[in-house]
Scaffold this motif. Structure first.
Motif, PDB file in Angstrom:
ATOM      1  N   CYS A 169      -3.316  -0.095   2.258  1.00 29.10           N
ATOM      2  CA  CYS A 169      -2.117  -0.059   1.408  1.00 29.10           C
ATOM      3  C   CYS A 169      -1.130   1.012   1.885  1.00 29.10           C
ATOM      4  O   CYS A 169      -1.479   2.189   1.941  1.00 29.10           O
ATOM      5  CB  CYS A 169      -2.500   0.221  -0.036  1.00 29.10           C
ATOM      6  SG  CYS A 169      -1.069   0.448  -1.101  1.00 29.10           S
ATOM      7  N   CYS A 216       2.969   0.197  -6.888  1.00 27.15           N
ATOM      8  CA  CYS A 216       2.676  -0.847  -5.897  1.00 27.15           C
ATOM      9  C   CYS A 216       3.981  -1.277  -5.248  1.00 27.15           C
ATOM     10  O   CYS A 216       4.976  -1.476  -5.926  1.00 27.15           O
ATOM     11  CB  CYS A 216       1.989  -2.037  -6.563  1.00 27.15           C
ATOM     12  SG  CYS A 216       1.989  -3.523  -5.546  1.00 27.15           S
ATOM     13  N   GLY A 217       3.980  -1.410  -3.920  1.00 29.59           N
ATOM     14  CA  GLY A 217       5.202  -1.798  -3.198  1.00 29.59           C
ATOM     15  C   GLY A 217       5.203  -3.262  -2.772  1.00 29.59           C
ATOM     16  O   GLY A 217       6.029  -3.667  -1.977  1.00 29.59           O
ATOM     17  N   LYS A 218       4.268  -4.042  -3.303  1.00 33.19           N
ATOM     18  CA  LYS A 218       4.213  -5.472  -3.032  1.00 33.19           C
ATOM     19  C   LYS A 218       4.047  -5.819  -1.552  1.00 33.19           C
ATOM     20  O   LYS A 218       4.615  -6.790  -1.052  1.00 33.19           O
ATOM     21  CB  LYS A 218       5.456  -6.185  -3.598  1.00 33.19           C
ATOM     22  CG  LYS A 218       5.422  -6.463  -5.073  1.00 33.19           C
ATOM     23  CD  LYS A 218       5.756  -5.276  -5.932  1.00 33.19           C
ATOM     24  CE  LYS A 218       7.235  -4.918  -5.917  1.00 33.19           C
ATOM     25  NZ  LYS A 218       7.494  -3.735  -6.798  1.00 33.19           N
ATOM     26  N   ALA A 219       3.274  -5.016  -0.822  1.00 30.57           N
ATOM     27  CA  ALA A 219       3.067  -5.303   0.594  1.00 30.57           C
ATOM     28  C   ALA A 219       1.934  -6.311   0.800  1.00 30.57           C
ATOM     29  O   ALA A 219       1.835  -6.945   1.845  1.00 30.57           O
ATOM     30  CB  ALA A 219       2.751  -4.026   1.363  1.00 30.57           C
ATOM     31  N   GLN A 220       1.074  -6.467  -0.214  1.00 27.10           N
ATOM     32  CA  GLN A 220      -0.013  -7.456  -0.193  1.00 27.10           C
ATOM     33  C   GLN A 220      -1.041  -7.274   0.914  1.00 27.10           C
ATOM     34  O   GLN A 220      -1.795  -8.190   1.205  1.00 27.10           O
ATOM     35  CB  GLN A 220       0.566  -8.880  -0.160  1.00 27.10           C
ATOM     36  CG  GLN A 220       1.449  -9.174  -1.354  1.00 27.10           C
ATOM     37  CD  GLN A 220       1.704 -10.659  -1.557  1.00 27.10           C
ATOM     38  OE1 GLN A 220       1.260 -11.490  -0.789  1.00 27.10           O
ATOM     39  NE2 GLN A 220       2.408 -10.992  -2.623  1.00 27.10           N
ATOM     40  N   ASN A 221      -1.092  -6.107   1.533  1.00 28.59           N
ATOM     41  CA  ASN A 221      -2.141  -5.883   2.538  1.00 28.59           C
ATOM     42  C   ASN A 221      -3.512  -5.888   1.890  1.00 28.59           C
ATOM     43  O   ASN A 221      -4.493  -6.329   2.484  1.00 28.59           O
ATOM     44  CB  ASN A 221      -1.973  -4.521   3.219  1.00 28.59           C
ATOM     45  CG  ASN A 221      -0.813  -4.513   4.171  1.00 28.59           C
ATOM     46  OD1 ASN A 221      -0.239  -5.553   4.456  1.00 28.59           O
ATOM     47  ND2 ASN A 221      -0.460  -3.340   4.649  1.00 28.59           N
ATOM     48  N   VAL A 223      -4.899  -7.553  -0.493  1.00 24.53           N
ATOM     49  CA  VAL A 223      -5.581  -8.823  -0.691  1.00 24.53           C
ATOM     50  C   VAL A 223      -5.970  -9.422   0.663  1.00 24.53           C
ATOM     51  O   VAL A 223      -6.975 -10.116   0.783  1.00 24.53           O
ATOM     52  CB  VAL A 223      -4.689  -9.766  -1.534  1.00 24.53           C
ATOM     53  CG1 VAL A 223      -3.562 -10.350  -0.730  1.00 24.53           C
ATOM     54  CG2 VAL A 223      -5.515 -10.846  -2.193  1.00 24.53           C
ATOM     55  N   GLU A 224      -5.211  -9.098   1.703  1.00 25.31           N
ATOM     56  CA  GLU A 224      -5.536  -9.614   3.032  1.00 25.31           C
ATOM     57  C   GLU A 224      -6.828  -9.000   3.567  1.00 25.31           C
ATOM     58  O   GLU A 224      -7.583  -9.662   4.259  1.00 25.31           O
ATOM     59  CB  GLU A 224      -4.397  -9.298   4.022  1.00 25.31           C
ATOM     60  CG  GLU A 224      -3.060  -9.948   3.691  1.00 25.31           C
ATOM     61  CD  GLU A 224      -2.973 -11.402   4.124  1.00 25.31           C
ATOM     62  OE1 GLU A 224      -3.945 -11.913   4.719  1.00 25.31           O
ATOM     63  OE2 GLU A 224      -1.921 -12.016   3.872  1.00 25.31           O
ATOM     64  N   VAL A 233      -3.586  -9.133  -5.664  1.00 23.89           N
ATOM     65  CA  VAL A 233      -2.158  -9.273  -5.976  1.00 23.89           C
ATOM     66  C   VAL A 233      -1.974  -9.891  -7.361  1.00 23.89           C
ATOM     67  O   VAL A 233      -1.130  -9.469  -8.148  1.00 23.89           O
ATOM     68  CB  VAL A 233      -1.453 -10.093  -4.877  1.00 23.89           C
ATOM     69  CG1 VAL A 233      -0.058 -10.507  -5.307  1.00 23.89           C
ATOM     70  CG2 VAL A 233      -1.387  -9.280  -3.586  1.00 23.89           C
TER      71      VAL A 233
END
Ligand code: HEM
Ligand code: SF4
Ligand code: SF4
Ligand code: FES
Lengths: 254, 257
Positions: A169, A216-221, A223-224, A233
């Motif tokens: 993150c 949270c900056g919504k980068a979605q790492n 969940v990856e 997410v």
């Protein structure tokens, strides 16, 4: 035919307060079928000699379950965070490529590949990631949990506090106080539980504190990289909705 | 090694950060985002020629208590969003080199375009707002000034036009991607699937908004109305035409450039 070897390149450091000892060391270990990163580190431990012939202190690491359920062996393998026990040598270096191993960077270093993940445990305590019991006397059966509720909760319960999601993150770092996705997802889990729900507001208020869900900056790492495929997410967005509601209408319901 | 690690007790139940975050998110959409759309829309009236453009500008000038309205609804929220945005961007530790996912790129670009937009807005404010105060630039001179300015070619490069295209592109990307983030952070899109649908929706919206803004820039720079043919009013010439020269020459010829 020359004997097949596995080349490991390990980022080492002798202790938390010894940054001057930070260094890369390379080791060649004999290849074996079904080998993984942990078994190759075991080989290094048996014969701690670097590729250029120097005998050194054996590399230290953590592991326990060896089947990707405890999270102890989490480290950065070839630049990406993952469990090293399930990092099979034939998959990550099929043609004998160098394998780089580094400790996670978002937790205090203990030594070599070992870090201290207690921050994650503290975070779970902070958000009260449990179902409260108010005594040891017989309370009768708890409320029933619907099938739908169970299906939503089960995947969230698989979190092993491994730290992959925090490591990947971009918002979790030394300059921020962001609690990270794992604890937020646990808030969703315990706010779903029919008895856990009773303390939902308290958990939300914690996540509305500094370093809470809004960071949270919504980068979605997250969940990856989550090895347990936890829908982080979705959890963050769910908890965001709960905190939005709590912010707008919480005072009405008090 | 553990540059990212931090102390165990780094946390307080203080609600301020949360509320500031929410305010940042909200101001990005209303009023700042809404203003961006309005602004690009008004500017696009230039495609219909100077008369139409001046009419639109005058319409804005007629808003009662304009300075107050502008300060309260544009300058103040924009300044807050921008300053807090720069502060937030400094907290990021981007890692696209190792985690090359598209949302991670969007996360980084959101911060880069934020800073770019900030710088562009400063240049743009100097061009058409601060000089208006300092040198009494009139609103009728905006149109010829824009035409002169945006068509400026140095060493064969229309550098000012390019600067404006980049400015519009970064503001629009930032707004469109920001809307995706807004929907997530207010809990409007609560699943990853809903968020990717929002990405497509706002992606299309952003693209259309960019075409609108880019067309205006291109029109001032070259006189071509690419995709929005509007009547046959004459294209703006690079030199102001005689009818507007009187009001637009000496005082507004930017003394700095
Ligand atoms: C044209 C002007 C601008 C518009 C329309 C705009 C709009 C938005 C919107 C809608 C968001 C999404 C809010 C959310 O994530 O909930 C956002 C986020 C953001 N904005 Fe802006 N913004 C503008 C200018 C700026 C400037 C000048 C900066 C300065 C660097 C900036 C920095 C940021 C940052 C860092 C975020 C990300 C917050 C996060 O996701 O954690 N913005 N903006
Ligand atoms: S979605 Fe949020 S929590 Fe997950 S990696 Fe991105 S910033 Fe971190
Ligand atoms: S959410 Fe996934 S990545 Fe994060 S700690 Fe739990 S299991 Fe690990
Ligand atoms: S040792 Fe338990 S996850 Fe690897």
């Amino acid at each position: 035919m020359a004997k097949r070897v596995v080349r490991l390149k390990v980022l080492r450091q002798d202790g938390p307060h010894a940054p001057e000892t930070k260094r890369w060391e390379e080791f060649d270990v004999p290849w074996e079928p079904q080998m993984n990163v942990i078994s190759s580190l075991m080989s290094v431990q048996k014969n701690p000699v670097t590729a250029d012939g120097k005998t050194v202190a054996p590399v230290v690491w953590e592991s326990s379950c060896l089947e990707e359920v405890c999270g102890a062996c989490t480290m950065i393998v070839n630049g990406k965070v993952r469990q090293s026990c399930t990092a099979l040598i034939d998959q990550i270096a099929p043609n004998g490529e160098v394998i780089t191993l580094e400790p996670m960077t978002k937790f205090p270093l203990v030594r070599d590949l070992i870090v201290d993940r207690s921050t994650m445990f503290e975070s779970l305590k902070r958000v009260k990631a449990w179902v409260n019991l108010d005594g040891s006397h017989e309370l009768g059966p708890g409320p029933r949990q619907s099938q739908e509720n169970q299906e939503e909760a089960y995947p969230l319960s698989r979190c092993m506090t491994c730290g992959c999601c925090l490591e990947a993150c971009p918002q979790v770092n030394a300059t921020s106080k962001f609690i990270g996705p794992a604890a937020i997802s646990q808030v969703r889990l315990f706010n779903l539980h029919p008895s856990g729900k009773m303390h939902a507001a308290e958990r939300l208020e914690t996540l509305m504190g500094e370093g809470g869900v809004a960071d949270c900056g919504k980068a979605q790492n997250c969940v990856e990289v989550c090895p347990k495929e936890i829908p982080l997410v979705d959890s963050i967005a769910q908890v965001s909705r709960q905190t939005t509601k709590h912010m707008l209408f919480g005072w009405l319901l008090k | 090694m553990s540059e990212g690690a931090r102390a165990l007790t780094a946390w307080t139940p203080d609600r301020r950060a949360f509320l500031l975050r929410k305010l940042h998110s909200l101001t990005g959409v209303v009023p700042v985002g809404a203003f961006l759309v309005e602004h690009l829309w008004t500017n696009a009236t230039a495609l219909g020629g100077q008369a139409q453009f001046d009419e639109a500008v005058l319409g804005i000038q007629r808003i009662p208590m304009l300075p107050l309205v502008e300060t309260l609804f544009i300058f103040a929220p924009l300044t807050f969003h921008a300053v807090y945005g720069v502060w937030l961007s400094r907290q990021a530790k981007p890692n696209v080199a190792h985690y090359t996912y598209s949302r991670n790129w969007a996360y980084l670009l959101q911060r880069i375009t934020g800073v770019l937009t900030f710088l562009f807005i400063l240049v743009h404010l100097w061009d058409y707002r601060i000089q208006k105060w300092l040198y009494g630039m009139t609103t009728e001179s905006f149109y010829p000034e824009l035409a002169r300015h945006l068509s400026d070619v140095r060493y064969g490069i229309p550098w000012y036009g390019i600067l404006y295209l980049v400015g519009v592109a970064s503001a629009v990307f930032h707004f469109a991607n920001g809307l995706v983030g807004f929907c997530a952070s207010w809990g409007i899109t609560t699943t990853r699937r809903a968020q990717s649908r929002a990405t497509v929706l706002f992606g299309v919206f952003g693209f259309v908004l960019f075409l609108l803004g880019a067309n205006t820039v291109l029109y001032f720079a070259t006189g071509t109305r690419l995709y929005i043919p509007m009547g046959d009013t004459p294209a703006p010439s690079c030199a102001p035409d005689p009818s507007t020269r009187s009001s637009s020459t000496s005082p507004t010829r930017s003394p700095v450039r």
